[in-house]
Scaffold this motif. Sequence first.
Motif, PDB file in Angstrom:
ATOM      1  N   UNK A 170       6.963 -10.831  -5.885  1.00 16.16           N
ATOM      2  CA  UNK A 170       8.249 -10.194  -5.573  1.00 16.16           C
ATOM      3  C   UNK A 170       7.963  -8.696  -5.580  1.00 16.16           C
ATOM      4  N   UNK A 171       7.727  -8.085  -4.402  1.00 10.15           N
ATOM      5  CA  UNK A 171       7.203  -6.717  -4.384  1.00 10.15           C
ATOM      6  C   UNK A 171       8.187  -5.685  -4.916  1.00 10.15           C
ATOM      7  N   UNK A 172       7.613  -4.686  -5.598  1.00  9.36           N
ATOM      8  CA  UNK A 172       8.426  -3.550  -6.030  1.00  9.36           C
ATOM      9  C   UNK A 172       8.704  -2.696  -4.792  1.00  9.36           C
ATOM     10  N   UNK A 232      -0.381  -6.340  -7.994  1.00 12.57           N
ATOM     11  CA  UNK A 232      -1.569  -6.557  -7.163  1.00 12.57           C
ATOM     12  C   UNK A 232      -2.800  -6.931  -7.983  1.00 12.57           C
ATOM     13  N   UNK A 233      -2.661  -6.889  -9.300  1.00  9.81           N
ATOM     14  CA  UNK A 233      -3.799  -7.094 -10.191  1.00  9.81           C
ATOM     15  C   UNK A 233      -4.487  -8.444  -9.981  1.00  9.81           C
ATOM     16  N   UNK A 234      -3.713  -9.513  -9.868  1.00  8.58           N
ATOM     17  CA  UNK A 234      -4.300 -10.856  -9.700  1.00  8.58           C
ATOM     18  C   UNK A 234      -5.112 -10.945  -8.412  1.00  8.58           C
ATOM     19  N   UNK A 235      -4.603 -10.366  -7.317  1.00  8.12           N
ATOM     20  CA  UNK A 235      -5.323 -10.415  -6.040  1.00  8.12           C
ATOM     21  C   UNK A 235      -6.644  -9.669  -6.128  1.00  8.12           C
ATOM     22  N   UNK A 236      -6.629  -8.487  -6.750  1.00  6.97           N
ATOM     23  CA  UNK A 236      -7.839  -7.664  -6.840  1.00  6.97           C
ATOM     24  C   UNK A 236      -8.876  -8.328  -7.744  1.00  6.97           C
ATOM     25  N   UNK A 237      -8.442  -8.859  -8.879  1.00 10.68           N
ATOM     26  CA  UNK A 237      -9.397  -9.521  -9.782  1.00 10.68           C
ATOM     27  C   UNK A 237     -10.033 -10.738  -9.119  1.00 10.68           C
ATOM     28  N   UNK A 238      -9.248 -11.483  -8.367  1.00 12.75           N
ATOM     29  CA  UNK A 238      -9.776 -12.664  -7.674  1.00 12.75           C
ATOM     30  C   UNK A 238     -10.767 -12.254  -6.592  1.00 12.75           C
ATOM     31  N   UNK A 239     -10.427 -11.220  -5.818  1.00 15.57           N
ATOM     32  CA  UNK A 239     -11.311 -10.780  -4.730  1.00 15.57           C
ATOM     33  C   UNK A 239     -12.623 -10.206  -5.265  1.00 15.57           C
ATOM     34  N   UNK A 240     -12.569  -9.569  -6.420  1.00 17.35           N
ATOM     35  CA  UNK A 240     -13.768  -8.950  -6.991  1.00 17.35           C
ATOM     36  C   UNK A 240     -14.506  -9.879  -7.956  1.00 17.35           C
ATOM     37  N   UNK A 283      -9.077   1.045 -16.358  1.00 12.85           N
ATOM     38  CA  UNK A 283      -9.127   1.970 -15.220  1.00 12.85           C
ATOM     39  C   UNK A 283      -7.725   2.323 -14.744  1.00 12.85           C
ATOM     40  N   UNK A 284      -6.826   1.345 -14.753  1.00 14.02           N
ATOM     41  CA  UNK A 284      -5.435   1.619 -14.377  1.00 14.02           C
ATOM     42  C   UNK A 284      -4.850   2.655 -15.332  1.00 14.02           C
ATOM     43  N   UNK A 285      -5.104   2.474 -16.619  1.00 15.78           N
ATOM     44  CA  UNK A 285      -4.593   3.432 -17.607  1.00 15.78           C
ATOM     45  C   UNK A 285      -5.199   4.815 -17.403  1.00 15.78           C
ATOM     46  N   UNK A 286      -6.486   4.854 -17.077  1.00 15.10           N
ATOM     47  CA  UNK A 286      -7.183   6.132 -16.893  1.00 15.10           C
ATOM     48  C   UNK A 286      -6.638   6.907 -15.700  1.00 15.10           C
ATOM     49  N   UNK A 287      -6.305   6.210 -14.623  1.00 12.66           N
ATOM     50  CA  UNK A 287      -5.875   6.894 -13.403  1.00 12.66           C
ATOM     51  C   UNK A 287      -4.359   6.875 -13.207  1.00 12.66           C
ATOM     52  N   UNK A 288      -3.637   6.692 -14.303  1.00 13.58           N
ATOM     53  CA  UNK A 288      -2.179   6.805 -14.267  1.00 13.58           C
ATOM     54  C   UNK A 288      -1.792   8.229 -14.624  1.00 13.58           C
ATOM     55  N   UNK A 289      -1.102   8.885 -13.713  1.00 11.87           N
ATOM     56  CA  UNK A 289      -0.601  10.243 -13.964  1.00 11.87           C
ATOM     57  C   UNK A 289       0.778  10.124 -14.585  1.00 11.87           C
ATOM     58  N   UNK A 290       0.986  10.849 -15.680  1.00 11.17           N
ATOM     59  CA  UNK A 290       2.266  10.793 -16.384  1.00 11.17           C
ATOM     60  C   UNK A 290       3.366  11.553 -15.665  1.00 11.17           C
ATOM     61  N   UNK A 291       4.510  11.629 -16.307  1.00 14.52           N
ATOM     62  CA  UNK A 291       5.645  12.371 -15.759  1.00 14.52           C
ATOM     63  C   UNK A 291       5.295  13.861 -15.678  1.00 14.52           C
ATOM     64  N   UNK A 292       5.808  14.534 -14.660  1.00 12.51           N
ATOM     65  CA  UNK A 292       5.597  15.971 -14.509  1.00 12.51           C
ATOM     66  C   UNK A 292       6.293  16.689 -15.655  1.00 12.51           C
ATOM     67  N   UNK A 293       5.551  17.513 -16.394  1.00 10.66           N
ATOM     68  CA  UNK A 293       6.046  18.226 -17.574  1.00 10.66           C
ATOM     69  C   UNK A 293       6.587  17.280 -18.636  1.00 10.66           C
ATOM     70  N   UNK A 294       6.183  16.016 -18.551  1.00  9.78           N
ATOM     71  CA  UNK A 294       6.587  15.055 -19.549  1.00  9.78           C
ATOM     72  C   UNK A 294       7.986  14.485 -19.389  1.00  9.78           C
ATOM     73  N   UNK A 295       8.774  15.007 -18.427  1.00 10.24           N
ATOM     74  CA  UNK A 295      10.157  14.532 -18.283  1.00 10.24           C
ATOM     75  C   UNK A 295      10.576  14.196 -16.852  1.00 10.24           C
ATOM     76  N   UNK A 296       9.907  14.778 -15.856  1.00 10.03           N
ATOM     77  CA  UNK A 296      10.344  14.587 -14.472  1.00 10.03           C
ATOM     78  C   UNK A 296       9.572  13.463 -13.788  1.00 10.03           C
ATOM     79  N   UNK A 352       3.989  -1.836  -9.354  1.00  6.94           N
ATOM     80  CA  UNK A 352       3.322  -2.203  -8.098  1.00  6.94           C
ATOM     81  C   UNK A 352       1.838  -2.469  -8.323  1.00  6.94           C
ATOM     82  N   UNK A 353       1.238  -1.741  -9.250  1.00  6.12           N
ATOM     83  CA  UNK A 353      -0.178  -1.947  -9.576  1.00  6.12           C
ATOM     84  C   UNK A 353      -0.374  -3.299 -10.245  1.00  6.12           C
ATOM     85  N   UNK A 354       0.482  -3.603 -11.216  1.00  6.55           N
ATOM     86  CA  UNK A 354       0.377  -4.888 -11.924  1.00  6.55           C
ATOM     87  C   UNK A 354       0.579  -6.065 -10.969  1.00  6.55           C
TER      88      UNK A 354
END
Length: 199
Positions: free
Chosen positions: A119-121, A144-152, A162-175, A140-142
């Motif tokens: 059920x796409x976001x 697609x996770x099953x498809x990517x793990x299966x393909x790889x 890696x998802x956690x590493x390349x997640x950018x937080x809120x701008x200035x912590x609030x926006x 949206x990342x979560x």
Amino acid sequence: MMFIREAIRAIRVTLLLWLLTAIIYPLAILALGQFAFPTSANGSIVLNIEAQPIGSSLIGQIFTSDKYFHSRPSVVKYSQGRKAKPTGISGGSNLAASNPELTTRIIEEATEFQDESIQPSPDLIYTSGSGLDPHISLKATRQQLARVTQARGIKEDEIVPLINKYTDGRFLGIFGEPGVNVLRLNYALDLQELNRNQN
């Protein structure tokens, strides 16, 4: 005589202002950017292990293979490959919600995900206003996770850090909302696979 003196003074002031604003100031800003923020000043280009550019972390790209996380859809067709013609544009389609072309495109996108039992976001089926958005939501990342793990052929536990590493937080912590940079994540997955194959 007074008129000529005033004209010369005006010309000198104009030339001085032109020199300051058109040459000295831009060069100073360029030098500051290259010294203090070289990556950002040069377009945040992501390089592969052979030091070749593979894209900008600020510009969304199209990924179609199942082994990659897919970006937001875009009406902008990015230049890819040597024979591609650069479009040099950004922007949305400007199609109204009542436009049948927009409805058809969204239904096609949603159907593809339903075939994968997802059920796409919204950010997986709706384009961004600029057409250049390099991020997708954590949801949206979560999805697609099953498809990517299966393909790889790997486990989810190998991708989640890696998802956690390349997640950018809120701008200035609030926006805004946290978002995953798709290009950086996909390239990190390729590097992980390369390291696994070498070991």
